[in-house]
Design a protein around this motif. Structure first.
Motif, PDB file in Angstrom:
ATOM      1  N   UNK A 663       0.792  -1.231   0.000  1.00 20.94           N
ATOM      2  CA  UNK A 663       0.000   0.000   0.000  1.00 20.94           C
ATOM      3  C   UNK A 663       0.822   1.278   0.000  1.00 20.94           C
ATOM      4  N   UNK A 664       2.121   1.184   0.257  1.00 23.96           N
ATOM      5  CA  UNK A 664       2.934   2.396   0.343  1.00 23.96           C
ATOM      6  C   UNK A 664       4.165   2.328  -0.557  1.00 23.96           C
ATOM      7  N   UNK A 665       5.005   1.322  -0.358  1.00 24.34           N
ATOM      8  CA  UNK A 665       6.259   1.249  -1.114  1.00 24.34           C
ATOM      9  C   UNK A 665       5.983   1.091  -2.601  1.00 24.34           C
ATOM     10  N   UNK A 666       5.221   0.066  -2.969  1.00 23.67           N
ATOM     11  CA  UNK A 666       4.961  -0.187  -4.387  1.00 23.67           C
ATOM     12  C   UNK A 666       4.161   0.942  -5.018  1.00 23.67           C
ATOM     13  N   UNK A 667       3.198   1.479  -4.292  1.00 20.22           N
ATOM     14  CA  UNK A 667       2.395   2.581  -4.834  1.00 20.22           C
ATOM     15  C   UNK A 667       3.283   3.779  -5.154  1.00 20.22           C
ATOM     16  N   UNK A 668       4.181   4.130  -4.248  1.00 19.95           N
ATOM     17  CA  UNK A 668       5.070   5.274  -4.471  1.00 19.95           C
ATOM     18  C   UNK A 668       6.004   5.034  -5.654  1.00 19.95           C
ATOM     19  N   UNK A 669       6.494   3.805  -5.798  1.00 19.05           N
ATOM     20  CA  UNK A 669       7.446   3.487  -6.864  1.00 19.05           C
ATOM     21  C   UNK A 669       6.781   3.525  -8.233  1.00 19.05           C
ATOM     22  N   UNK A 674       3.607  12.408 -16.085  1.00 16.80           N
ATOM     23  CA  UNK A 674       3.557  12.369 -17.550  1.00 16.80           C
ATOM     24  C   UNK A 674       4.919  12.061 -18.165  1.00 16.80           C
ATOM     25  N   UNK A 675       5.986  12.402 -17.452  1.00 16.08           N
ATOM     26  CA  UNK A 675       7.336  12.122 -17.954  1.00 16.08           C
ATOM     27  C   UNK A 675       7.812  10.725 -17.578  1.00 16.08           C
ATOM     28  N   UNK A 676       6.953   9.968 -16.915  1.00 22.16           N
ATOM     29  CA  UNK A 676       7.332   8.612 -16.517  1.00 22.16           C
ATOM     30  C   UNK A 676       8.158   8.555 -15.258  1.00 22.16           C
ATOM     31  N   UNK A 677       8.148   9.628 -14.478  1.00 16.72           N
ATOM     32  CA  UNK A 677       8.951   9.680 -13.259  1.00 16.72           C
ATOM     33  C   UNK A 677       8.065   9.523 -12.028  1.00 16.72           C
ATOM     34  N   UNK A 678       8.532   8.756 -11.019  1.00 18.57           N
ATOM     35  CA  UNK A 678       7.796   8.643  -9.744  1.00 18.57           C
ATOM     36  C   UNK A 678       8.133   9.823  -8.835  1.00 18.57           C
ATOM     37  N   UNK A 679       7.399  10.911  -8.969  1.00 13.70           N
ATOM     38  CA  UNK A 679       7.762  12.160  -8.308  1.00 13.70           C
ATOM     39  C   UNK A 679       7.869  12.010  -6.795  1.00 13.70           C
ATOM     40  N   UNK A 680       6.871  11.401  -6.185  1.00 18.76           N
ATOM     41  CA  UNK A 680       6.898  11.258  -4.719  1.00 18.76           C
ATOM     42  C   UNK A 680       8.099  10.419  -4.293  1.00 18.76           C
ATOM     43  N   UNK A 681       8.380   9.354  -5.026  1.00 17.15           N
ATOM     44  CA  UNK A 681       9.526   8.497  -4.719  1.00 17.15           C
ATOM     45  C   UNK A 681      10.822   9.291  -4.776  1.00 17.15           C
ATOM     46  N   UNK A 682      10.986  10.059  -5.831  1.00 15.34           N
ATOM     47  CA  UNK A 682      12.218  10.824  -5.996  1.00 15.34           C
ATOM     48  C   UNK A 682      12.358  11.910  -4.943  1.00 15.34           C
ATOM     49  N   UNK A 683      11.231  12.491  -4.514  1.00 18.84           N
ATOM     50  CA  UNK A 683      11.290  13.451  -3.406  1.00 18.84           C
ATOM     51  C   UNK A 683      11.832  12.781  -2.154  1.00 18.84           C
ATOM     52  N   UNK A 684      11.392  11.542  -1.882  1.00 20.83           N
ATOM     53  CA  UNK A 684      11.882  10.816  -0.710  1.00 20.83           C
ATOM     54  C   UNK A 684      13.369  10.496  -0.858  1.00 20.83           C
ATOM     55  N   UNK A 685      13.793  10.123  -2.069  1.00 24.96           N
ATOM     56  CA  UNK A 685      15.210   9.817  -2.301  1.00 24.96           C
ATOM     57  C   UNK A 685      16.065  11.051  -2.036  1.00 24.96           C
ATOM     58  N   UNK A 686      15.646  12.193  -2.588  1.00 26.31           N
ATOM     59  CA  UNK A 686      16.434  13.419  -2.392  1.00 26.31           C
ATOM     60  C   UNK A 686      16.439  13.849  -0.928  1.00 26.31           C
ATOM     61  N   UNK A 687      15.301  13.732  -0.278  1.00 28.40           N
ATOM     62  CA  UNK A 687      15.247  14.054   1.152  1.00 28.40           C
ATOM     63  C   UNK A 687      16.179  13.133   1.945  1.00 28.40           C
ATOM     64  N   UNK A 688      16.188  11.843   1.598  1.00 28.96           N
ATOM     65  CA  UNK A 688      17.056  10.880   2.279  1.00 28.96           C
ATOM     66  C   UNK A 688      18.516  11.270   2.131  1.00 28.96           C
ATOM     67  N   UNK A 689      18.932  11.573   0.905  1.00 36.80           N
ATOM     68  CA  UNK A 689      20.323  11.944   0.673  1.00 36.80           C
ATOM     69  C   UNK A 689      20.685  13.230   1.401  1.00 36.80           C
ATOM     70  N   UNK A 690      19.798  14.209   1.357  1.00 29.24           N
ATOM     71  CA  UNK A 690      20.103  15.507   1.961  1.00 29.24           C
ATOM     72  C   UNK A 690      20.189  15.429   3.474  1.00 29.24           C
ATOM     73  N   UNK A 691      19.341  14.599   4.094  1.00 27.98           N
ATOM     74  CA  UNK A 691      19.292  14.571   5.561  1.00 27.98           C
ATOM     75  C   UNK A 691      20.142  13.467   6.170  1.00 27.98           C
TER      76      UNK A 691
END
Length: 864
Positions: A663-669, A674-691
């Motif tokens: 319900x969470x991991x797969x849905x986010x991935x 429209x560009x084929x990008x998982x926006x929410x997933x990538x936001x989490x990735x960038x937040x992870x790297x930054x913090x």
């Protein structure tokens, strides 16, 4: 016919290529991409065939290829540049040199039974060794003057394969040190250094010392496979964590006692400063403290107690286990055998040795000698490897400081970190250098938030595909070893998918790490793997200890599930988990899963490596994840802590795991724009790297060790040793006097004055009458302990204020002071007496405290 001896014949390099040997013999190549590129260019095909091992590369490259390279001006320029870069790296001032001489130890000795430096030096089994390797590499990068000490195992840890029915099989390939990036430590005359320790039967156990250069850090590895020894003695360093009880004891004696002697030889031969601080990485090396006591007794005329104080002051002990079963224990009679009589260390009575490792606390086993307990008694500074692990360790070992509340037990914590250059993919490093150049200098992590998501997603696709291709290769090798025909392996060509959500799980396989929790409901797992819209694929690796039949059964259960034809393209077990496989998994997986029984994971650094590569964590809140999970950098699996029914706990936590993935991991991935990008997933990735980025780095960890432990330990050691060890002599005599007099020390009376209904912000005047017996007021500190109280009148998270001596009453001493009423609600206080001396590391060091059992005159009340 089998060879009776294995040896390595080294290549004679043409003169223009001799610099390659200099590069090979410094393990900095294992984390320096430009040097790795140079080795790859020697023979790209052979480089892949030898699995990126430069020693094997130079041993197997064709002579005509070497001759061609010796004439290749472009290659020779690259070789010269690489050598110059290495020499500059080894000599230029770095972070540590900028600290200045004041307080910084001249040298630190770091002892560990295993080291994970590179896959080409197989001297590690799991997290303890990988952490030790990252510690040395980072110390080198920062310029910290560490000397590493370990053992050289002629068979290392085992290689793992699978039987046709999925049972773990162990193999111990022979290791020739001459085929490794090592050199023998030799005396000035050229003869190899020999280290010896005495044995009970009158024999000596001898060892030679191999030197591995880990950047700027020398790593000394003791090897008992020498002609001076008989067969049994030669086999002492045969296998990492191998053999029975006597065998393990001999390994740990050689590591601790022999290791100190190896350091002395290395420093003498190379003019290296003697270590001021000794860091014991887990209890295996604890005997190093006994050898240092022997040195001080023998060479400086100190008594055992005086030498003990000098040794403790400069010793740091790190515990890595949160479970008593993970600690080495030996029968007391075995310790008596090896440390009593003629075999003992001169000036180190066996009774004192036994006392150091005795479990004297409540529920302790009086028949065993505990290596971790000895380590803590020999180390003035002790730490766990995550904040939660520090809490667990204080509870686990609190009996050693029985007079104090658990929160005051002097075991701190420094959370582990990982060496980015070893574990972060080249593509991620290149992207960071391009988009956030400040990261190369260790700061500017917030700049990650501005990196275009499409670039991150593109890099993640490359890493996932590389992992899939490598997993297919490993699967094919494994199935071939299990006896499968080529026709039976055709499915492997399409196993896994570089566009499917990829979860990694790779651990050692003790029961508490719960390898098979994901299989708690096989039908639900199968549904996740085969979901037509949001499929999941899982890559699993792990080794069970050869004697752990239960762990092997867990592996077999996973393998049998993964062998099923309907799911084998979505879930795989990859045998022979090592550093190379660990790098591939942590770089290529989208999610790193970890589901230990909380709080039994000391730290667990694999998830840190995944995070630095743009992966997200899905984990029980244990180890490092407990303190750094923030709700946006991954997912926390709910833990049913305290549930006595372990079967029920597994069921609940597995259900939570399935729900999170579905319900969470797969849905986010799979939720794409429209560009084929998982926006929410990538936001989490960038937040992870930054913090998380600046927190999980081993540079942060080693700096913490230097500032919080090494520098204070060096200061304490210097205070003990100056003036012919006047400080050690004084402190030992003081401790003897105080401990003898302590039974007469008591708090006789406590009262307070002030409003019976005080208001927050006011002060409470406290007076205490204490009996010090024959002690002087300067020998103690009298403290008021205060704070919020619970329903049992226990003080929760207490604060302390030292009271002031204010005269005498009938042969007793009066102390007074003020307690700040800094909070509203239920409040209480008490008074205690603790030993005090300027050379103590803290008030808890002696483990004794005097306090009223039911403090008279204590005022509990609600503050308004």
């Amino acid at each position: 016919m089998k060879a009776i001896r294995r040896l390595t014949v080294r290549t004679v390099l043409p003169q223009p290529l001799r610099g390659l040997e200099e590069l090979v013999l410094n393990l900095r190549w294992s984390w320096h991409h430009e040097t790795l590129d140079l080795f790859r260019s020697v023979d790209p095909g052979l480089w892949e065939a030898v699995r990126h091992d430069p020693v094997r590369l130079l041993g197997e490259v064709a002579p005509d290829r070497l001759a061609a390279l010796a004439e290749d001006r472009r290659f020779l320029r690259r070789l010269e540049a690489a050598i110059g870069d290495l020499r500059d790296y080894l000599t230029a001032p770095r972070w540590y040199q900028a600290l200045g001489a004041d307080g910084a130890p001249a040298a630190i000795a770091y002892f560990s039974p295993e080291y994970g430096i590179a896959a080409a030096l197989p001297q590690y089994s799991g997290g303890l060794g990988i952490l030790a390797g990252d510690h040395l590499k980072t110390a080198s990068d920062l310029g910290v003057p560490i000397i590493g000490v370990g053992l050289l195992y002629r068979h290392g840890y085992f290689s793992q394969s699978l039987s046709p029915d999925g049972w773990q099989l162990e193999h111990y390939p022979a290791i020739d040190p001459n085929g490794l990036p090592l050199t023998l430590l030799r005396e000035d005359g050229g003869e190899p250094v020999r280290i010896t320790i005495g044995l009970p039967d009158g024999r000596d156990l001898a060892a030679q010392v191999w030197l591995a250069r880990v950047g700027r850090v020398p790593l000394l590895l003791l090897d008992s496979d020498v002609e001076d020894n008989d067969r049994a003695a030669r086999d002492v360093t045969d296998r990492l964590y191998g053999g029975g009880t006597d065998h393990r004891l001999l390994q740990e004696m050689l590591l601790g006692i022999g290791g100190v002697r190896a350091i002395r030889a290395h420093c003498r031969i190379n003019g290296h400063p003697a270590p001021e601080v000794f860091h014991t990485n887990e209890g295996h090396a604890g005997f190093l403290g006994l050898e240092r006591i022997r040195e001080l007794v023998d060479e400086h005329g100190l008594s055992f107690d005086e030498a003990l104080e000098a040794v403790r002051a400069g010793t740091v002990f790190t515990t890595h286990t949160p479970v008593p079963a993970g600690i080495d224990r030996f029968p007391r009679e075995l310790i008596h055998k090896y440390f009593g009589g003629p075999a003992g260390l001169p000036g180190v009575p066996v009774e004192r040795v036994l006392a150091l490792g005795s479990e004297t606390y409540e529920d302790g086993d009086r028949t065993v000698f505990n290596m971790a307990v000895m380590g803590m008694r020999l180390g003035q500074r002790v730490n766990g490897v995550s904040r939660l692990h520090g809490v667990v360790s204080r509870e686990m070992f609190g009996g050693l400081w029985g007079g104090f509340d658990t929160g005051e037990v002097p075991i701190g914590s420094i959370t582990n970190g990982v060496h980015a250059e070893t574990w972060v993919a080249r593509e991620v490093m290149d992207l960071a250098a391009r988009e956030v150049p400040a990261l190369m200098d260790g700061h500017g992590w917030e700049g990650v938030l501005g990196v275009p998501g499409g670039q991150i997603w593109s890099v993640r696709r490359v890493l996932r595909e590389r992992l899939v291709l490598d997993a297919r290769r490993r699967l094919r090798e494994s199935w071939r070893q299990r006896g499968a025909s080529e026709a039976e392996m055709s499915w492997i060509d399409d196993a896994l998918d570089p566009d499917v959500l990829t979860i990694g799980f790779a651990r050692r396989v003790p029961s508490y790490k719960r390898l098979t929790l994901m299989m708690r409901d096989p039908d639900r797992l199968r549904a996740l793997l085969l979901d037509p819209d949001r499929p999941v694929q899982i890559l699993i690796a792990g080794k069970a200890h050869p004697a752990d039949e239960g762990g092997k059964r867990l592996i077999q259960d996973i393998v049998r599930f993964a062998d099923a034809e309907d799911v084998r393209h979505r879930i795989v077990f990859l045998p022979d988990y090592d550093m190379a496989l660990g790098q591939m998994l942590t770089q290529g997986c989208d999610v790193w899963m970890n589901n230990p029984l909380r709080p039994l994971e000391a730290c667990g650094t694999s998830g840190m490596k995944a995070a630095l590569n743009g992966g997200l964590n899905l984990s029980i809140r244990d180890g490092w994840w407990d303190e750094w999970y923030d709700g946006q950098n991954g997912w926390a699996i709910p833990s049913a802590d305290g549930l006595s029914d372990s079967d029920r706990r597994d069921t609940l936590e597995a259900a939570a795991l399935y729900e999170l993935i579905e319900d969470h991991v797969a849905v986010s991935f799979y939720d794409r724009d429209a560009a084929g990008l998982p926006r929410r997933w990538l936001e989490m990735v960038k937040h992870t790297l930054a913090t998380l980025g600046p927190k999980v780095l081993a540079t942060r960890m080693v700096r913490d060790y230097v500032r919080d432990l090494y520098a204070p330990a060096a200061a304490s050691a210097r205070a003990m040793s100056t003036g012919s060890f006047a400080g050690a002599r004084e402190l030992a005599a003081w401790k003897t006097r105080v401990m003898k007099a302590w039974p007469a020390v008591a708090v006789d009376h406590v009262d307070s004055t002030g409003d019976e209904s005080p208001h927050v912000g006011e002060n409470l005047n406290v007076r205490a009458i204490v009996n010090l017996g024959v002690l002087e007021p300067d020998d103690v500190a009298v403290e008021a302990v205060y704070g919020r109280v619970d329903d049992t009148d226990s003080i929760v998270t207490p604060a302390h204020v030292q009271l002031t001596r204010d005269g005498a009453e009938n042969g007793r001493v009066r102390y007074t002071g003020e307690i700040p009423l800094d909070r509203t609600g239920p409040f209480g206080y008490s008074v205690r007496i603790v030993p005090h001396h300027p050379l103590l590391a803290g008030t808890t060091e002696l483990g004794v405290v005097a306090q009223p059992p039911d403090p008279p005159g204590m005022t509990n009340g609600d503050l308004r």
